[in-house]
Design a protein around this motif. Structure first.
Motif, short mmCIF file in Angstrom:
data_model
loop_
_atom_site.label_atom_id
_atom_site.label_comp_id
_atom_site.label_asym_id
_atom_site.label_seq_id
_atom_site.Cartn_x
_atom_site.Cartn_y
_atom_site.Cartn_z
N ALA A 2 0.84 -1.20 0.00
CA ALA A 2 0.00 0.00 0.00
C ALA A 2 0.87 1.25 0.00
O ALA A 2 1.96 1.26 0.56
CB ALA A 2 -0.91 -0.01 1.22
N ARG A 3 0.37 2.29 -0.65
CA ARG A 3 1.14 3.52 -0.74
C ARG A 3 0.22 4.71 -0.47
O ARG A 3 -0.90 4.77 -0.97
CB ARG A 3 1.76 3.64 -2.14
N TYR A 4 0.70 5.66 0.33
CA TYR A 4 -0.11 6.84 0.65
C TYR A 4 -0.12 7.77 -0.55
O TYR A 4 0.92 8.15 -1.07
CB TYR A 4 0.51 7.55 1.87
N THR A 5 -1.33 8.13 -1.02
CA THR A 5 -1.45 8.95 -2.23
C THR A 5 -2.15 10.28 -1.99
O THR A 5 -2.35 11.04 -2.93
CB THR A 5 -2.21 8.17 -3.33
N GLU A 6 -2.55 10.55 -0.75
CA GLU A 6 -3.22 11.81 -0.47
C GLU A 6 -2.18 12.91 -0.21
O GLU A 6 -0.98 12.69 -0.30
CB GLU A 6 -4.15 11.65 0.72
N SER A 7 -2.66 14.11 0.12
CA SER A 7 -1.76 15.24 0.36
C SER A 7 -0.82 14.95 1.53
O SER A 7 -1.27 14.60 2.62
CB SER A 7 -2.59 16.49 0.66
N VAL A 8 0.48 15.09 1.29
CA VAL A 8 1.44 14.83 2.37
C VAL A 8 1.37 15.91 3.45
O VAL A 8 1.81 15.68 4.58
CB VAL A 8 2.88 14.72 1.82
N CYS A 9 0.81 17.06 3.12
CA CYS A 9 0.66 18.11 4.12
C CYS A 9 -0.28 17.67 5.24
O CYS A 9 -0.18 18.13 6.37
CB CYS A 9 0.15 19.39 3.48
N GLU A 60 4.62 9.21 18.12
CA GLU A 60 6.06 9.40 17.87
C GLU A 60 6.53 8.41 16.80
O GLU A 60 7.30 8.78 15.90
CB GLU A 60 6.85 9.20 19.15
N LYS A 61 6.06 7.18 16.88
CA LYS A 61 6.43 6.18 15.89
C LYS A 61 5.91 6.57 14.51
O LYS A 61 6.64 6.50 13.51
CB LYS A 61 5.87 4.82 16.32
N GLN A 62 4.66 7.02 14.45
CA GLN A 62 4.07 7.43 13.18
C GLN A 62 4.79 8.64 12.58
O GLN A 62 5.01 8.72 11.37
CB GLN A 62 2.59 7.75 13.37
N LYS A 63 5.18 9.56 13.44
CA LYS A 63 5.89 10.76 12.97
C LYS A 63 7.20 10.40 12.28
O LYS A 63 7.48 10.88 11.18
CB LYS A 63 6.16 11.70 14.15
N VAL A 64 8.00 9.57 12.92
CA VAL A 64 9.30 9.20 12.35
C VAL A 64 9.11 8.34 11.11
O VAL A 64 9.80 8.53 10.10
CB VAL A 64 10.15 8.45 13.40
N ARG A 65 8.18 7.41 11.15
CA ARG A 65 7.93 6.55 10.00
C ARG A 65 7.52 7.37 8.78
O ARG A 65 7.98 7.12 7.66
CB ARG A 65 6.83 5.53 10.36
N ARG A 66 6.66 8.34 8.99
CA ARG A 66 6.19 9.17 7.89
C ARG A 66 7.27 10.13 7.40
O ARG A 66 7.37 10.42 6.20
CB ARG A 66 4.95 9.93 8.32
N ALA A 67 8.09 10.62 8.31
CA ALA A 67 9.17 11.54 7.91
C ALA A 67 10.14 10.86 6.95
O ALA A 67 10.62 11.47 5.99
CB ALA A 67 9.91 12.06 9.14
N TYR A 68 10.44 9.59 7.23
CA TYR A 68 11.38 8.85 6.38
C TYR A 68 10.68 8.09 5.26
O TYR A 68 11.34 7.46 4.43
CB TYR A 68 12.21 7.89 7.23
N MET A 70 8.18 5.38 5.10
CA MET A 70 8.16 3.92 5.09
C MET A 70 6.83 3.36 5.55
O MET A 70 6.11 4.00 6.30
CB MET A 70 9.28 3.39 6.00
N MET A 71 6.56 2.14 5.09
CA MET A 71 5.40 1.41 5.58
C MET A 71 5.75 0.77 6.92
O MET A 71 6.92 0.67 7.29
CB MET A 71 4.98 0.34 4.57
N GLU A 72 4.74 0.31 7.63
CA GLU A 72 4.93 -0.19 8.98
C GLU A 72 5.89 -1.38 9.05
O GLU A 72 6.78 -1.43 9.90
CB GLU A 72 3.57 -0.58 9.58
N GLY A 73 5.72 -2.35 8.15
CA GLY A 73 6.56 -3.53 8.19
C GLY A 73 8.03 -3.22 8.01
O GLY A 73 8.89 -3.76 8.71
N GLN A 74 8.32 -2.34 7.07
CA GLN A 74 9.71 -1.96 6.83
C GLN A 74 10.29 -1.20 8.01
O GLN A 74 11.43 -1.44 8.43
CB GLN A 74 9.79 -1.09 5.57
#
Length: 209
Positions: A2-9, A60-68, A70-74
């Protein structure tokens, strides 16, 4: 995958801080965080209740994951790798994230944002030690040299970088020659080199339950 396709803002607004996913726009007055600092959605402006300990760890986990990017598994695999390394698990994980090729090329100034550089890596615009690498998660080592491919240098983006250099200064653990569009990893990144506000102990606590 799955890939996030909405506004990254929306991601920045959800985490309540800048994740620098839109390049120079994030440093301007057009940044969504400056205009609408509330979370996205119809209830974003509503009153927030007290956030639980689990909620803080998750955010905090979501913030770092989204900044870099990545999907959750990776992202979880990086934590597992960091846990097996010597030293502090949280700092090990952040160092692994910083060593990703897409992040290293971004830190060197070869693109305006991590998402943009990730796409450039995937399209094969970079060499590592003279060999083409098109895997964004490739982990660079101290002494590795990252170069823009000769045939890619005619692109407008790389022409602009060559003429004007990066829009932001490079960290001390890399050296960059914008005339030759070449950068070298002179040392592995340390905790002090990471400019994003991160409380990595919360991520460790989240995954250690």
């Amino acid at each position: 995958m799955a890939r996030y396709t909405e506004s990254v803002c929306r991601l920045c607004r959800r985490e309540g801080c800048k994740l620098f996913l839109k390049g120079d726009r994030c440093y301007s007055g057009k940044c969504a965080i400056n205009k609408r600092p509330t979370p996205p959605g119809q209830h974003g402006q509503g009153r927030r209740g007290k956030v639980s300990e689990y909620g803080m760890q998750l955010r905090e986990k979501q913030k770092v994951r989204r900044a870099y990017g990545m999907m959750e598994g990776q992202f979880r695999r990086y934590f597992d790798m960091a846990e097996k390394m010597k030293g502090v698990t949280g700092e090990n994980m952040l160092q692994l994230l910083e060593r990703r090729l897409d992040n290293v090329a971004y830190r060197m100034g070869f693109g305006e944002s991590r998402p943009q550089v990730r796409q450039l890596v995937t399209h094969g615009h970079f060499l590592v030690n003279g060999r083409k690498v098109d895997i964004p998660s490739y982990l660079v080592k101290a002494g590795d040299v990252v170069t823009v491919r000769e045939k890619s240098r005619s692109q407008e983006l790389f022409k602009k970088i060559r003429e004007n250099g990066a829009s932001k200064p490079s960290p001390k653990w890399v050296e960059v020659n914008f005339e030759t569009l070449e950068g070298k990893v002179v040392a592995l990144p340390t905790r002090e080199d990471i400019d994003l506000s991160i409380e990595e102990h919360l991520i460790v606590e989240f995954y250690s339950k």
